[in-house]
Scaffold this motif. Structure first.
Motif, PDB file in Angstrom:
ATOM      1  N   GLN A 238       0.862  -1.177   0.000  1.00  0.00           N
ATOM      2  CA  GLN A 238       0.000   0.000   0.000  1.00  0.00           C
ATOM      3  C   GLN A 238       0.901   1.230   0.000  1.00  0.00           C
ATOM      4  O   GLN A 238       1.898   1.267   0.725  1.00  0.00           O
ATOM      5  N   VAL A 239       0.540   2.215  -0.803  1.00  0.00           N
ATOM      6  CA  VAL A 239       1.394   3.383  -0.988  1.00  0.00           C
ATOM      7  C   VAL A 239       0.676   4.643  -0.528  1.00  0.00           C
ATOM      8  O   VAL A 239      -0.497   4.863  -0.848  1.00  0.00           O
ATOM      9  N   TYR A 240       1.392   5.466   0.216  1.00  0.00           N
ATOM     10  CA  TYR A 240       0.953   6.826   0.541  1.00  0.00           C
ATOM     11  C   TYR A 240       1.888   7.775  -0.215  1.00  0.00           C
ATOM     12  O   TYR A 240       3.108   7.721  -0.038  1.00  0.00           O
ATOM     13  N   ALA A 241       1.319   8.619  -1.053  1.00  0.00           N
ATOM     14  CA  ALA A 241       2.138   9.522  -1.855  1.00  0.00           C
ATOM     15  C   ALA A 241       1.336  10.774  -2.172  1.00  0.00           C
ATOM     16  O   ALA A 241       0.105  10.728  -2.269  1.00  0.00           O
ATOM     17  N   ALA A 277      -2.805  -2.399  -6.552  1.00  0.00           N
ATOM     18  CA  ALA A 277      -2.270  -2.015  -5.243  1.00  0.00           C
ATOM     19  C   ALA A 277      -2.834  -0.648  -4.869  1.00  0.00           C
ATOM     20  O   ALA A 277      -2.818   0.280  -5.683  1.00  0.00           O
ATOM     21  N   PRO A 278      -3.356  -0.483  -3.657  1.00  0.00           N
ATOM     22  CA  PRO A 278      -3.967   0.797  -3.282  1.00  0.00           C
ATOM     23  C   PRO A 278      -2.937   1.917  -3.137  1.00  0.00           C
ATOM     24  O   PRO A 278      -1.854   1.704  -2.603  1.00  0.00           O
ATOM     25  N   VAL A 279      -3.302   3.076  -3.650  1.00  0.00           N
ATOM     26  CA  VAL A 279      -2.468   4.275  -3.540  1.00  0.00           C
ATOM     27  C   VAL A 279      -3.311   5.362  -2.890  1.00  0.00           C
ATOM     28  O   VAL A 279      -4.395   5.689  -3.377  1.00  0.00           O
ATOM     29  N   PHE A 280      -2.809   5.912  -1.799  1.00  0.00           N
ATOM     30  CA  PHE A 280      -3.539   6.933  -1.043  1.00  0.00           C
ATOM     31  C   PHE A 280      -2.798   8.263  -1.133  1.00  0.00           C
ATOM     32  O   PHE A 280      -1.573   8.316  -0.982  1.00  0.00           O
ATOM     33  N   SER A 281      -3.546   9.323  -1.348  1.00  0.00           N
ATOM     34  CA  SER A 281      -2.936  10.659  -1.345  1.00  0.00           C
ATOM     35  C   SER A 281      -2.948  11.277   0.048  1.00  0.00           C
ATOM     36  O   SER A 281      -2.492  12.396   0.230  1.00  0.00           O
ATOM     37  N   ALA A 282      -3.474  10.546   1.016  1.00  0.00           N
ATOM     38  CA  ALA A 282      -3.516  11.042   2.401  1.00  0.00           C
ATOM     39  C   ALA A 282      -2.100  11.160   2.965  1.00  0.00           C
ATOM     40  O   ALA A 282      -1.208  10.397   2.590  1.00  0.00           O
TER      41      ALA A 282
END
Length: 374
Positions: A238-241, A277-282
């Motif tokens: 899981q990515v936060y970006a 794969a989930p990518v979150f802008s948070a």
């Protein structure tokens, strides 16, 4: 008949009325480097100092001074003094344990102190309470004696989630630009203990995930490239970006380099999104990282090098645990304390270091076993 146990000392916060007695205790206990009466008044009134007095039989038997300043997660035990007639009755131990508890309560993650190199009794007490030496300062005291600088992590593993992250092995980067691959290797090895960790694996991962360029030197690794490398190896990522911006290009002046960085990141992102794969802008927050740790994830987090190493630049670390007040991280830049390479970071300090660049961008890659997030 059994001998009655000695009455333990009672503790309370010092008041201005105690200053004269504390100055007298100081003069009777130490031959030099004494805290003056004026300084006692200042310390007692200070918001950043906690002055405790220990009492036996209605008299002051000892005192301690703890310094906890804002915007730092390192507390300092400035002084412990015990009256000669009260030694051997647990006064120093009681004051020390109270200082440790107070330092943690204020949000500190590390407690430091200095002691004379020839004060073996004090060193034994501190060692018993988990303090280790990290520095020796020559001619520190008025009489020319050296000081040993000791510190203790306030991290409490007993209150941390017993997740895979706690099993993370340590691997130090061998190249100036390979912190991301090394952090990723450590995270993968926490989830799959058979993961190969060596220089060949480090360089192979860098080749897979590099952005090609940085402001200077070799290219670093962004969250999408690292996450894609993990997915290829069978992990769930899981990515936060940040949304709508690019990492690492703020300090790059050459427009051609900027263009390449943007192209590489866009390509990595498209490839990762194709895997679902989930990518979150948070933003990466302490609360989100703690939640992932509780769920069994191993977070790899982008930080600023400045607060840890006094250098400007992005840097990847592994977060291995959170005990409710203190995070533990593994930094691929090798430390001198190889017996315990973990670094303790308070919640406030984590919020400060987990930011990069003028725009205070945050990024993280959180790994799970594939079946754990199916």
């Amino acid at each position: 008949m059994d001998q009655p146990r000695p009455t333990p000392p009672s503790l309370r916060a010092a008041t201005a009325q105690d200053a004269a007695a504390l100055a007298q205790l100081e003069n009777e206990t130490f031959a030099g480097d004494r805290i003056s009466l004026r300084s006692w008044h200042r310390l007692i009134a200070s918001d950043s100092a906690t002055v405790m007095v220990a009492r036996l039989g209605g008299r002051i038997a000892g005192a301690s001074v703890l310094l906890c300043r804002r915007r730092t997660s390192v507390a300092r035990l400035y002084s412990i003094a015990v009256a000669a007639a009260a030694r051997g009755r647990g006064v120093a131990r009681t004051l020390l344990e109270a200082a440790i508890k107070r330092a943690r309560a204020t949000g500190a993650s590390v407690l430091r102190l200095e002691t004379r190199h020839d004060n073996h009794a004090a060193q034994a007490l501190f060692a018993h309470h988990g303090f280790v030496q990290f520095e020796r300062r020559a001619h520190y005291y008025e009489d020319g004696a050296d000081a040993l600088r000791l510190q203790r992590s306030l991290w409490n593993i007993a209150t941390a989630p017993q997740s895979a992250a706690l099993r993370t092995p340590y691997y130090a980067q061998t190249l100036d630009f390979s912190c991301g691959p090394c952090a990723l290797l450590m995270a993968m090895a926490a989830l799959e203990p058979g993961t190969r960790i060596d220089r060949t694996a480090e360089i192979r991962l860098w080749r897979e995930a590099t952005t090609v360029f940085m402001a200077a030197g070799h290219g670093g690794c962004g969250p999408f490239g690292l996450a894609m490398a993990a997915v290829r190896r069978g992990f769930h990522a899981q990515v936060y970006a940040p949304a709508g911006t690019r990492l690492f290009i703020g300090s790059v002046r050459d427009p051609r380099k900027k263009e390449v960085i943007e192209l590489v990141e866009a390509d990595f992102r498209a490839e990762l999104e194709a895997t679902a794969a989930p990518v979150f802008s948070a933003p990466v927050s302490p609360e989100r990282i703690a939640s992932h740790l509780r769920q069994g994830g191993v977070p790899v987090v982008l930080i600023s090098l400045w607060r840890l190493h006094g250098e400007k630049g992005p840097h990847w670390v592994v977060v291995t645990g959170f005990d409710g007040a203190v995070f533990r991280i593994l930094d691929p830049i090798a430390t001198t304390a190889q017996d315990d390479p973990g670094i303790s970071i308070s919640v406030d300090e984590f919020s400060r270091i987990a930011r990069y660049g003028r725009h205070r961008q945050t990024a993280a890659v959180v790994l799970y076993k594939q079946d754990a997030r199916a």
